[in-house]
Scaffold this active site. Sequence first.
Site, mmCIF file in Angstrom:
data_model
loop_
_atom_site.group_PDB
_atom_site.id
_atom_site.type_symbol
_atom_site.label_atom_id
_atom_site.label_comp_id
_atom_site.label_asym_id
_atom_site.label_seq_id
_atom_site.Cartn_x
_atom_site.Cartn_y
_atom_site.Cartn_z
ATOM 1 N N LYS A 89 32.813 -2.885 -16.675
ATOM 2 C CA LYS A 89 32.521 -2.210 -17.949
ATOM 3 C C LYS A 89 31.414 -2.911 -18.735
ATOM 4 O O LYS A 89 30.510 -2.273 -19.242
ATOM 5 C CB LYS A 89 33.774 -2.169 -18.853
ATOM 6 C CG LYS A 89 34.847 -1.205 -18.420
ATOM 7 C CD LYS A 89 35.897 -1.028 -19.517
ATOM 8 C CE LYS A 89 36.620 -2.301 -19.902
ATOM 9 N NZ LYS A 89 37.446 -2.882 -18.842
ATOM 10 N N ARG B 197 46.545 -9.466 -17.194
ATOM 11 C CA ARG B 197 45.663 -8.461 -17.812
ATOM 12 C C ARG B 197 45.721 -7.142 -17.047
ATOM 13 O O ARG B 197 45.689 -6.067 -17.638
ATOM 14 C CB ARG B 197 44.229 -8.990 -17.882
ATOM 15 C CG ARG B 197 44.101 -10.039 -19.007
ATOM 16 C CD ARG B 197 42.848 -10.864 -18.889
ATOM 17 N NE ARG B 197 41.654 -10.072 -18.922
ATOM 18 C CZ ARG B 197 40.533 -10.369 -18.266
ATOM 19 N NH1 ARG B 197 40.484 -11.459 -17.514
ATOM 20 N NH2 ARG B 197 39.490 -9.606 -18.370
ATOM 21 N N ARG C 106 34.827 -17.862 -18.207
ATOM 22 C CA ARG C 106 35.755 -17.151 -19.106
ATOM 23 C C ARG C 106 37.167 -17.594 -18.812
ATOM 24 O O ARG C 106 37.657 -17.444 -17.695
ATOM 25 C CB ARG C 106 35.619 -15.637 -18.867
ATOM 26 C CG ARG C 106 35.185 -14.908 -20.102
ATOM 27 C CD ARG C 106 35.125 -13.438 -19.834
ATOM 28 N NE ARG C 106 36.399 -12.801 -20.115
ATOM 29 C CZ ARG C 106 36.531 -11.499 -20.287
ATOM 30 N NH1 ARG C 106 35.503 -10.712 -20.204
ATOM 31 N NH2 ARG C 106 37.714 -10.987 -20.551
#
Length: 192
Positions: free
Chosen positions: A14, A146, A135
């Site tokens: 995304k 997640r 990250r």
Amino acid sequence: MKRVILLGPPGAGKGTQAELLCRRYSIPHISTGNILREAVAAQSELGLLAKSYMDRGDLVPDEVVIALVEERLGEDDCTTHGFLLDGFPRTVEQAQELQRLLQKISLPLTHVVDIQVEDSVLLDRIEARGKESGRSDDSREVAANRLSVFWKQTAPVVEFYQKQGTLQGVDGLGTIDEVHGRIAAIVDASPS
Ligand code: AMP
């Protein structure tokens, strides 16, 4: 004017696709994840609140995220040029609030695009990204959470837009350019 939301599981690409699309259409990129990460880095009140949820891979509470999107969408660049939302909405409540908000300002969404990638590919992709970018929520354990949060809380958002007949799915497998081409073919076209 393009007012787009980009849906898809973590690791679907995304963020990368959002950047390409925002350049193509000269529209602001609104990534709730980026806004929250900046707030965490700045140790602002928002950041301190969001950090523990993000570290676990859980969603930050709806009212917090909705408030920040509402504020951002009210800025001039969004009202005059349009926008692309990346990582929002992630719950049906967020989708409903977004709809109310956009109705209020008479700026409905023009495109809802869902990037589709199989689960089996996602964990490997997220882990590889974590090694590159550092990250912290890209570790395998947090990434697994997640993904499960995505299926529980965000998959119903896809249904929400499917029912409205506005959702357009795109195969997220292939090169960055190939996927961009598929999304751009949809977003280039005016909404039907
Ligand atoms: P992302 O970069 O979009 O994967 O977002 C990173 C993290 O930020 C997520 O795992 C959540 O903890 C938080 N987050 C981002 N967007 C949202 C949202 N729309 N609702 C709730 N939490 C969010």
